[in-house]
Each structure stands twice: as structure tokens, then as C-alpha cells.
Design a protein around this motif. Sequence first.
Motif, PDB file in Angstrom:
ATOM      1  N   ALA A 166      42.380  42.487  49.035  1.00 40.46           N
ATOM      2  CA  ALA A 166      40.959  42.478  48.677  1.00 40.46           C
ATOM      3  C   ALA A 166      40.258  41.280  49.306  1.00 40.46           C
ATOM      4  O   ALA A 166      40.828  40.184  49.377  1.00 40.46           O
ATOM      5  CB  ALA A 166      40.798  42.448  47.157  1.00 40.46           C
ATOM      6  N   PRO A 167      39.019  41.446  49.773  1.00 40.99           N
ATOM      7  CA  PRO A 167      38.288  40.310  50.355  1.00 40.99           C
ATOM      8  C   PRO A 167      37.905  39.257  49.329  1.00 40.99           C
ATOM      9  O   PRO A 167      37.657  38.108  49.684  1.00 40.99           O
ATOM     10  CB  PRO A 167      37.041  40.971  50.958  1.00 40.99           C
ATOM     11  CG  PRO A 167      36.865  42.238  50.176  1.00 40.99           C
ATOM     12  CD  PRO A 167      38.243  42.695  49.826  1.00 40.99           C
ATOM     13  N   ARG A 168      37.854  39.641  48.052  1.00 37.28           N
ATOM     14  CA  ARG A 168      37.520  38.717  46.978  1.00 37.28           C
ATOM     15  C   ARG A 168      38.445  38.972  45.793  1.00 37.28           C
ATOM     16  O   ARG A 168      38.761  40.124  45.485  1.00 37.28           O
ATOM     17  CB  ARG A 168      36.052  38.888  46.526  1.00 37.28           C
ATOM     18  CG  ARG A 168      35.049  38.165  47.401  1.00 37.28           C
ATOM     19  CD  ARG A 168      33.688  38.804  47.335  1.00 37.28           C
ATOM     20  NE  ARG A 168      33.691  40.063  48.089  1.00 37.28           N
ATOM     21  CZ  ARG A 168      33.531  40.122  49.411  1.00 37.28           C
ATOM     22  NH1 ARG A 168      33.370  39.015  50.105  1.00 37.28           N
ATOM     23  NH2 ARG A 168      33.527  41.278  50.038  1.00 37.28           N
ATOM     24  N   ARG A 169      38.870  37.893  45.152  1.00 34.83           N
ATOM     25  CA  ARG A 169      39.702  38.002  43.961  1.00 34.83           C
ATOM     26  C   ARG A 169      38.790  38.004  42.739  1.00 34.83           C
ATOM     27  O   ARG A 169      38.181  36.992  42.393  1.00 34.83           O
ATOM     28  CB  ARG A 169      40.704  36.844  43.884  1.00 34.83           C
ATOM     29  CG  ARG A 169      41.669  36.809  45.063  1.00 34.83           C
ATOM     30  CD  ARG A 169      42.680  35.692  44.930  1.00 34.83           C
ATOM     31  NE  ARG A 169      43.553  35.626  46.100  1.00 34.83           N
ATOM     32  CZ  ARG A 169      44.553  34.764  46.238  1.00 34.83           C
ATOM     33  NH1 ARG A 169      44.788  33.869  45.280  1.00 34.83           N
ATOM     34  NH2 ARG A 169      45.296  34.782  47.326  1.00 34.83           N
ATOM     35  N   ARG A 170      38.697  39.149  42.105  1.00 32.21           N
ATOM     36  CA  ARG A 170      37.796  39.321  40.966  1.00 32.21           C
ATOM     37  C   ARG A 170      38.585  39.397  39.667  1.00 32.21           C
ATOM     38  O   ARG A 170      39.683  39.957  39.627  1.00 32.21           O
ATOM     39  CB  ARG A 170      36.968  40.599  41.129  1.00 32.21           C
ATOM     40  CG  ARG A 170      36.088  40.643  42.381  1.00 32.21           C
ATOM     41  CD  ARG A 170      35.519  42.036  42.564  1.00 32.21           C
ATOM     42  NE  ARG A 170      34.686  42.167  43.762  1.00 32.21           N
ATOM     43  CZ  ARG A 170      33.362  42.142  43.769  1.00 32.21           C
ATOM     44  NH1 ARG A 170      32.706  42.006  42.620  1.00 32.21           N
ATOM     45  NH2 ARG A 170      32.694  42.276  44.881  1.00 32.21           N
ATOM     46  N   TYR A 171      37.985  38.866  38.625  1.00 33.67           N
ATOM     47  CA  TYR A 171      38.571  38.938  37.278  1.00 33.67           C
ATOM     48  C   TYR A 171      37.514  39.502  36.331  1.00 33.67           C
ATOM     49  O   TYR A 171      36.352  39.099  36.365  1.00 33.67           O
ATOM     50  CB  TYR A 171      39.008  37.549  36.806  1.00 33.67           C
ATOM     51  CG  TYR A 171      39.663  37.557  35.431  1.00 33.67           C
ATOM     52  CD1 TYR A 171      41.006  37.872  35.285  1.00 33.67           C
ATOM     53  CD2 TYR A 171      38.919  37.248  34.299  1.00 33.67           C
ATOM     54  CE1 TYR A 171      41.600  37.870  34.040  1.00 33.67           C
ATOM     55  CE2 TYR A 171      39.507  37.246  33.046  1.00 33.67           C
ATOM     56  CZ  TYR A 171      40.854  37.564  32.919  1.00 33.67           C
ATOM     57  OH  TYR A 171      41.441  37.575  31.674  1.00 33.67           O
TER      58      TYR A 171
END
Length: 426
Positions: A225-230
Amino acid sequence: MAAESWHPRGLSWFARSCIPTDPARHTAVPVPIPISAPDAEDPDPEAEPPIAALPDELLLEILTRVPRASLPPLPAVCRRFASLLASQAFLHLRRARGSLRPCLLAVSSSARALLLHLHASPSSPSLDVAALPLLLPPPLLPHSFAHARSVAVGRHVYLVGRGATLRVDPLTGAARACAPTLFPRSKFAAAAVGARIYVAGGSARTAAVEEYDPAADAWRVVAEAPRRRYGCAGAGAAGVFYVAGGVAVGGGRGSAAAALVEAHSCAGSVDALHVASGAWAWARPRAVPGGGCVVGACGAGDGHLYVVACHAVDLSFWRWHGGGGGSRGGGAGGWVALEAPPVPRGAVGLGVAVRVAMAGVGADRVAAVVNVAAVRGHAAAAAAAAASGGAVEGLVLVYDIGGGRWSRAPDLPPGFRRAACAAVEC
């Protein structure tokens, strides 16, 4: 002797012994004693019951006529029943009889098991509710599904939790433990695209996007993923896996200001992965207009992505019509504003947390379960919530895609504050 006294011959001897033998005092009267059939004609207790001789085709016709509420105990009757109920032929026959309809399955964890409440979605906003108590198969534990994601693939619903996966048949309530994700996750994005399940986010240690094959019961990494989201939401539509909302975690090497900008961009934006090619559609995420934070997302039967965004004091509802390609028309790109979800007045405001579990029901509806609660420690928000009638829990809203209108259905039962939802046929 006690056992023989109940035999017909013993009973005859007992009757004769009660008749006096003195002819002066008694006149013999013949007593009719029924004679039992020979032992060879007695039914064999080990013989198969007549229902076992029925062919599978006839048994399937019988089982398809059983009401849904009476189906859960039937797999425990015998292995043959369990096999027939789990077959695709049973599902096809039930669908041909008109016994299946689009439903919304809301799932919440309890102290001992998972309770599944089945909510039908007919043309009217009223819902039929049925409870399916589930005992978790060992070694699964209830706390593994505290923030589980619910994904429907075919006739089954998969509950993907932290280090645990459970497959549930909503028709019979049968549950089976499946392979867990390769990386432990919490509050992640999950959705079905085709016959596979995709998960992303929910971990600061990895940006891996995992794919689950139900036939092989195995997970594998398919992309980064281009961004690590929570705290993100997942949706699948038209061959695209969408990862929406959440906050940026891990991997931050820039300044605090840059980290703040990155966190805000994640909260109000969407990334799109083409699952066929494994490539991300956009170099930069698509932001929701108005600067809102995405709190819910789902794909619908019309092939579009639908998201609910939370602003300072209200909610907004959007449809992305550009698929996984580029934006159209400039400005807001492929976003189309729709009627906002009708939440109680004053429920949304500063200091409250909004959670929306969404699922596309059938080909023409979107169901949303809304929960609004004051953030812990925020006294002003708690006072405002008390003044407006308390927190909003289990508010069920149904959006008619063709009509473009929301309708309110009966709320979920108590205890389903953080329910995960999936659309199934049942």
C-alpha cells in the motif's frame, strides 16, 4: 423371572395361577390370551430408517421447504444432512423457490461467542430479525474478533479478526476456523473483489496488501500500500479494492507538520488497487470533497463506490463514478454528492466519534449502521450527547440507489454498538 412375567406366555401362566382349581367353588371360564408374533418378524432396531432410503434429490426438495429459522439444528442430525445443506444444489433450489432474499448480516462479539443477527431488507424499511448464536470452534477466542471485518463471498460470510478468521454459513449457522492473515491487524480495511478477499492497513509494521483464496484457505501478499492506514474502511467494486479513511501510522520520517498533513490526507481520501494487475490506480489518493473524514465505505451492485464522510457537525454521502481510473471534469473528480444520512439532530459534533458499517444489499440498496458516541474524556461532547438524548447506537439506515432517498429501519438490538456488516442471500 421378572422379565418373563411380562412375556405373553408368562402372562398366561400368571392368569391360570389366579383361577382356583376347586371345581365346586369355581367354574372354569376360558380366558383369551393374545399370542405375539414370532420373534423373527419383530422389527430390527438396527435397520435404517425409511428416510435414509430416500434419494438425495428428494431430500433436497424436502430441505429446501424448511423455514430458515429451523435450519440451524439440521446439520447436527447426520452427516448426510450436513453435506446436502452445504451443497450448491441446496442454495440453487432455495433460490428457485424464492426463499432467498438480500439480507444484511450484522456481527458483534460477546464474552463467549459471536451473535449474528440477520436483518432482511425488503422494499419497506421494516426488518426481520433472527438470532444465530455461535460457539467459536477451538482455538479461536472472542477477543480476536473485537474489531473484526465481515466480508461475504458466495454463500459464506468471513469474519476476519486479529490473528483469526472464521467462516460462517448464515443459513445454517455452521462455523469453521480458517487460516488467519499473515500479519496481525486491527481496524483494517477488508472487502471482497470477485471470489477473493483483500485486506490492507491496520498495522504500523507493514504496508502489505493480502489476498485470501477461500478455495485454498490461504493468504498471500499481492501488493504494498502507498500509505499505512489505521482505522480505515474497505470496499470492492468493478474489480477495484478501495482503502478509505483512517489515519497514517508508521513509516513517518519527516517533520511533525508533514506527518500532520499526511494524517489528514489519509482521513479524507481513498486509494484504489486494481486487483487484476496489482497496480494502484492513482499516485495520489482521491480526496473526498469538503475536507471530511471518511467513516464508512462499501461497494454496491451498480459497480460504484459509496462513502460516508464526517464533517464538523454533519455527515455527507458520496458516490465515486470514475472507477479506478482518473478523475473526470476536474474539481471534485469522480465524486457525486448524494442525500446525506438522516442522523438525529445534534448527534454529530465536535468531540464525538462516528462509526458507519456499510454494505451493498442486493443491486439497488446500500445499508448503513451508524454509531455516534462521545470521545472518552471529552466532557463537553458527553454533555451535548446527553442533552440530545444520548449516544446513537445501532441506527440502521437504508439508501435506495434508484430513488436517491434514505429510509430509517428499526435499530439493531442492544450490544451491537460496533457491529460489522455483510450483505448475503438468506
